[in-house]
Scaffold this motif. Structure first.
Motif, PDB file in Angstrom:
ATOM      1  N   GLY A  80      22.291 101.443  21.406  1.00  0.00           N
ATOM      2  CA  GLY A  80      23.767 101.830  21.129  1.00  0.00           C
ATOM      3  C   GLY A  80      23.703 103.298  20.840  1.00  0.00           C
ATOM      4  N   SER A  81      24.998 103.676  20.785  1.00  0.00           N
ATOM      5  CA  SER A  81      25.304 105.174  20.730  1.00  0.00           C
ATOM      6  C   SER A  81      24.803 105.757  19.672  1.00  0.00           C
ATOM      7  CB  SER A  81      26.800 105.319  20.802  1.00  0.00           C
ATOM      8  OG  SER A  81      27.643 104.621  19.713  1.00  0.00           O
ATOM      9  N   ASN A  82      24.311 104.967  18.504  1.00  0.00           N
ATOM     10  CA  ASN A  82      24.152 105.558  17.303  1.00  0.00           C
ATOM     11  C   ASN A  82      22.554 105.411  17.067  1.00  0.00           C
ATOM     12  OD1 ASN A  82      23.531 102.713  17.007  1.00  0.00           O
ATOM     13  ND2 ASN A  82      24.537 102.755  14.932  1.00  0.00           N
ATOM     14  N   SER A  83      21.717 105.351  18.214  1.00  0.00           N
ATOM     15  CA  SER A  83      20.227 105.253  18.129  1.00  0.00           C
ATOM     16  C   SER A  83      19.820 104.019  17.928  1.00  0.00           C
ATOM     17  CB  SER A  83      19.383 106.421  17.217  1.00  0.00           C
ATOM     18  OG  SER A  83      19.554 106.076  15.854  1.00  0.00           O
ATOM     19  N   THR A  84      20.758 102.647  17.747  1.00  0.00           N
ATOM     20  CA  THR A  84      20.034 101.403  17.495  1.00  0.00           C
ATOM     21  C   THR A  84      19.859 100.735  18.505  1.00  0.00           C
ATOM     22  OG1 THR A  84      21.822 101.387  15.769  1.00  0.00           O
ATOM     23  CG2 THR A  84      21.087  99.197  16.320  1.00  0.00           C
ATOM     24  N   LEU A  85      18.785  99.821  18.407  1.00  0.00           N
ATOM     25  CA  LEU A  85      18.354  98.794  19.599  1.00  0.00           C
ATOM     26  C   LEU A  85      18.636  97.643  18.792  1.00  0.00           C
ATOM     27  CD1 LEU A  85      14.807 100.156  20.532  1.00  0.00           C
ATOM     28  CD2 LEU A  85      16.891 100.010  21.766  1.00  0.00           C
ATOM     29  N   LEU A  86      19.287  96.871  19.651  1.00  0.00           N
ATOM     30  CA  LEU A  86      19.849  95.540  19.093  1.00  0.00           C
ATOM     31  C   LEU A  86      19.213  94.280  20.015  1.00  0.00           C
ATOM     32  CD1 LEU A  86      21.352  93.727  17.139  1.00  0.00           C
ATOM     33  CD2 LEU A  86      23.175  94.018  18.458  1.00  0.00           C
ATOM     34  N   LEU A  87      18.226  93.497  19.513  1.00  0.00           N
ATOM     35  CA  LEU A  87      17.604  92.495  20.131  1.00  0.00           C
ATOM     36  C   LEU A  87      18.315  90.966  20.029  1.00  0.00           C
ATOM     37  CD1 LEU A  87      15.485  94.753  19.564  1.00  0.00           C
ATOM     38  CD2 LEU A  87      13.618  93.111  20.463  1.00  0.00           C
ATOM     39  N   ARG A  88      18.499  90.270  20.960  1.00  0.00           N
ATOM     40  CA  ARG A  88      19.317  88.958  20.608  1.00  0.00           C
ATOM     41  C   ARG A  88      18.329  87.832  21.268  1.00  0.00           C
ATOM     42  NH1 ARG A  88      24.383  92.160  21.650  1.00  0.00           N
ATOM     43  NH2 ARG A  88      25.565  91.635  19.587  1.00  0.00           N
ATOM     44  N   ASP A  89      18.246  86.661  20.634  1.00  0.00           N
ATOM     45  CA  ASP A  89      17.853  85.599  21.078  1.00  0.00           C
ATOM     46  C   ASP A  89      18.523  84.987  22.087  1.00  0.00           C
ATOM     47  OD1 ASP A  89      16.758  82.992  21.705  1.00  0.00           O
ATOM     48  OD2 ASP A  89      16.025  82.580  19.579  1.00  0.00           O
ATOM     49  N   THR A  90      18.396  84.935  23.263  1.00  0.00           N
ATOM     50  CA  THR A  90      19.399  84.354  24.426  1.00  0.00           C
ATOM     51  C   THR A  90      19.623  82.717  24.196  1.00  0.00           C
ATOM     52  OG1 THR A  90      17.573  84.259  25.990  1.00  0.00           O
ATOM     53  CG2 THR A  90      18.934  86.247  25.940  1.00  0.00           C
ATOM     54  N   SER A  91      18.826  82.247  23.663  1.00  0.00           N
ATOM     55  CA  SER A  91      19.028  80.605  23.452  1.00  0.00           C
ATOM     56  C   SER A  91      20.239  80.592  22.620  1.00  0.00           C
ATOM     57  CB  SER A  91      17.912  80.208  22.690  1.00  0.00           C
ATOM     58  OG  SER A  91      17.575  80.460  21.338  1.00  0.00           O
ATOM     59  N   ASN A  92      20.708  81.543  21.772  1.00  0.00           N
ATOM     60  CA  ASN A  92      21.915  81.275  20.708  1.00  0.00           C
ATOM     61  C   ASN A  92      22.515  82.521  20.632  1.00  0.00           C
ATOM     62  OD1 ASN A  92      20.412  82.672  19.125  1.00  0.00           O
ATOM     63  ND2 ASN A  92      19.953  80.850  17.802  1.00  0.00           N
ATOM     64  N   MET A  93      21.982  83.544  21.190  1.00  0.00           N
ATOM     65  CA  MET A  93      22.632  85.021  21.302  1.00  0.00           C
ATOM     66  C   MET A  93      22.799  85.467  19.619  1.00  0.00           C
ATOM     67  SD  MET A  93      22.582  85.790  24.225  1.00  0.00           S
ATOM     68  CE  MET A  93      23.444  87.434  23.965  1.00  0.00           C
ATOM     69  N   GLU A  94      22.177  84.942  18.782  1.00  0.00           N
ATOM     70  CA  GLU A  94      22.072  85.657  17.459  1.00  0.00           C
ATOM     71  C   GLU A  94      21.116  86.906  17.423  1.00  0.00           C
ATOM     72  OE1 GLU A  94      23.491  84.349  14.635  1.00  0.00           O
ATOM     73  OE2 GLU A  94      24.539  82.930  16.019  1.00  0.00           O
ATOM     74  N   ASN A  95      21.459  87.805  16.574  1.00  0.00           N
ATOM     75  CA  ASN A  95      20.726  89.035  16.468  1.00  0.00           C
ATOM     76  C   ASN A  95      19.252  88.550  15.837  1.00  0.00           C
ATOM     77  OD1 ASN A  95      23.044  90.478  17.029  1.00  0.00           O
ATOM     78  ND2 ASN A  95      23.482  90.961  15.142  1.00  0.00           N
ATOM     79  N   ALA A  96      18.283  88.918  16.608  1.00  0.00           N
ATOM     80  CA  ALA A  96      16.894  88.460  16.356  1.00  0.00           C
ATOM     81  C   ALA A  96      16.387  89.641  15.456  1.00  0.00           C
ATOM     82  CB  ALA A  96      16.132  88.023  17.414  1.00  0.00           C
ATOM     83  N   MET A  97      16.645  90.660  15.805  1.00  0.00           N
ATOM     84  CA  MET A  97      15.782  91.994  15.040  1.00  0.00           C
ATOM     85  C   MET A  97      16.835  92.988  15.357  1.00  0.00           C
ATOM     86  SD  MET A  97      12.219  93.628  15.396  1.00  0.00           S
ATOM     87  CE  MET A  97      12.486  94.578  17.027  1.00  0.00           C
ATOM     88  N   ARG A  98      17.160  93.985  14.522  1.00  0.00           N
ATOM     89  CA  ARG A  98      17.742  95.491  14.795  1.00  0.00           C
ATOM     90  C   ARG A  98      16.839  96.471  14.270  1.00  0.00           C
ATOM     91  NH1 ARG A  98      23.480  96.335  12.975  1.00  0.00           N
ATOM     92  NH2 ARG A  98      24.165  96.455  15.157  1.00  0.00           N
ATOM     93  N   HIS A  99      16.537  97.407  15.235  1.00  0.00           N
ATOM     94  CA  HIS A  99      15.352  98.523  14.973  1.00  0.00           C
ATOM     95  C   HIS A  99      16.171  99.585  15.191  1.00  0.00           C
ATOM     96  CE1 HIS A  99      11.826 100.868  14.833  1.00  0.00           C
ATOM     97  NE2 HIS A  99      11.187  99.670  14.603  1.00  0.00           N
ATOM     98  N   THR A 100      16.247 100.518  14.349  1.00  0.00           N
ATOM     99  CA  THR A 100      16.931 101.914  14.427  1.00  0.00           C
ATOM    100  C   THR A 100      16.048 103.099  14.208  1.00  0.00           C
ATOM    101  OG1 THR A 100      17.365 101.710  11.961  1.00  0.00           O
ATOM    102  CG2 THR A 100      19.046 100.748  13.112  1.00  0.00           C
ATOM    103  N   SER A 101      14.872 102.692  13.800  1.00  0.00           N
ATOM    104  CA  SER A 101      14.099 104.123  13.618  1.00  0.00           C
ATOM    105  C   SER A 101      13.484 104.515  15.161  1.00  0.00           C
ATOM    106  CB  SER A 101      12.989 103.920  12.839  1.00  0.00           C
ATOM    107  OG  SER A 101      12.117 103.043  13.233  1.00  0.00           O
ATOM    108  N   GLY A 102      13.065 105.922  15.129  1.00  0.00           N
ATOM    109  CA  GLY A 102      12.381 106.271  16.162  1.00  0.00           C
ATOM    110  C   GLY A 102      13.311 107.178  17.379  1.00  0.00           C
ATOM    111  N   HIS A 103      14.397 106.937  17.193  1.00  0.00           N
ATOM    112  CA  HIS A 103      15.404 107.684  18.042  1.00  0.00           C
ATOM    113  C   HIS A 103      16.379 108.583  17.227  1.00  0.00           C
ATOM    114  CE1 HIS A 103      14.178 106.144  22.063  1.00  0.00           C
ATOM    115  NE2 HIS A 103      14.330 104.794  21.447  1.00  0.00           N
ATOM    116  N   ARG A 104      16.810 109.729  17.991  1.00  0.00           N
ATOM    117  CA  ARG A 104      17.639 110.747  17.245  1.00  0.00           C
ATOM    118  C   ARG A 104      18.851 111.085  18.146  1.00  0.00           C
ATOM    119  NH1 ARG A 104      12.804 114.801  17.448  1.00  0.00           N
ATOM    120  NH2 ARG A 104      13.563 115.934  19.492  1.00  0.00           N
ATOM    121  N   GLY A 105      19.401 109.932  18.869  1.00  0.00           N
ATOM    122  CA  GLY A 105      20.322 110.395  19.934  1.00  0.00           C
ATOM    123  C   GLY A 105      20.775 108.845  20.261  1.00  0.00           C
ATOM    124  N   GLN A 106      21.934 108.803  21.187  1.00  0.00           N
ATOM    125  CA  GLN A 106      22.267 107.445  21.788  1.00  0.00           C
ATOM    126  C   GLN A 106      21.013 106.922  22.611  1.00  0.00           C
ATOM    127  OE1 GLN A 106      26.010 108.344  23.691  1.00  0.00           O
ATOM    128  NE2 GLN A 106      25.035 108.559  25.498  1.00  0.00           N
TER     129      GLN A 106
END
Length: 141
Positions: A69-95
């Motif tokens: 994401g543009s806000n340094s977010t990583l979003l992981l989705r389980d493709t079997s149902n496209m639910e958000n499996a995990m959101r990890h936001t640390s470690g980046h300081r830019g998009q």
């Protein structure tokens, strides 16, 4: 050749599924992530995101779809149902501008000059961080 449109503001990135070449994922400026099926001739699922996603990548086994994401977010989705499996936001300081896989490792890069290496078989914590990389605009394996 068929063309499809997702949203009115344009696609930022798209990537085909490694195990199912008829599937394509895209992220758009209108804060949507879409799944496309070439056999069905169109979009088969659309998810709304909180922020604009800049890049997209399938896991090597096709079980996970990762967007950056543009806000340094990583979003992981389980493709079997496209639910958000995990959101990890640390470690980046830019998009987040790039995501790539190399075996069990996922590599992500951001405009803030950081490249992270994540062990996908571990707890999800980044295992190494390279900083001062200027502006990382893409990551490839």
């Amino acid at each position: 050749v068929a063309t499809q449109s997702s949203g009115s503001s344009g696609i930022n990135a798209e990537y085909g599924c490694p195990l199912q070449p008829h599937l394509l994922a895209s992220v758009s400026r209108d804060r949507s992530t879409a799944l496309w099926d070439a056999r069905m001739g169109g979009c088969v699922a659309t998810m709304s995101d909180q922020v604009e996603m800049r890049c997209v990548q399938w896991s090597p086994d096709g079980s996970c779809l990762v967007t950056g994401g543009s806000n340094s977010t990583l979003l992981l989705r389980d493709t079997s149902n496209m639910e958000n499996a995990m959101r990890h936001t640390s470690g980046h300081r830019g998009q987040v501008n790039g995501i790539s896989y190399c075996g069990q490792y996922m590599v992500t890069g951001c405009s803030g000059g950081i490249v992270n290496v994540w062990d996908t078989h571990a707890t999800g914590d980044d295992v190494d961080q390279l900083s001062d990389m200027l502006n990382c605009t893409s990551v490839t394996s």
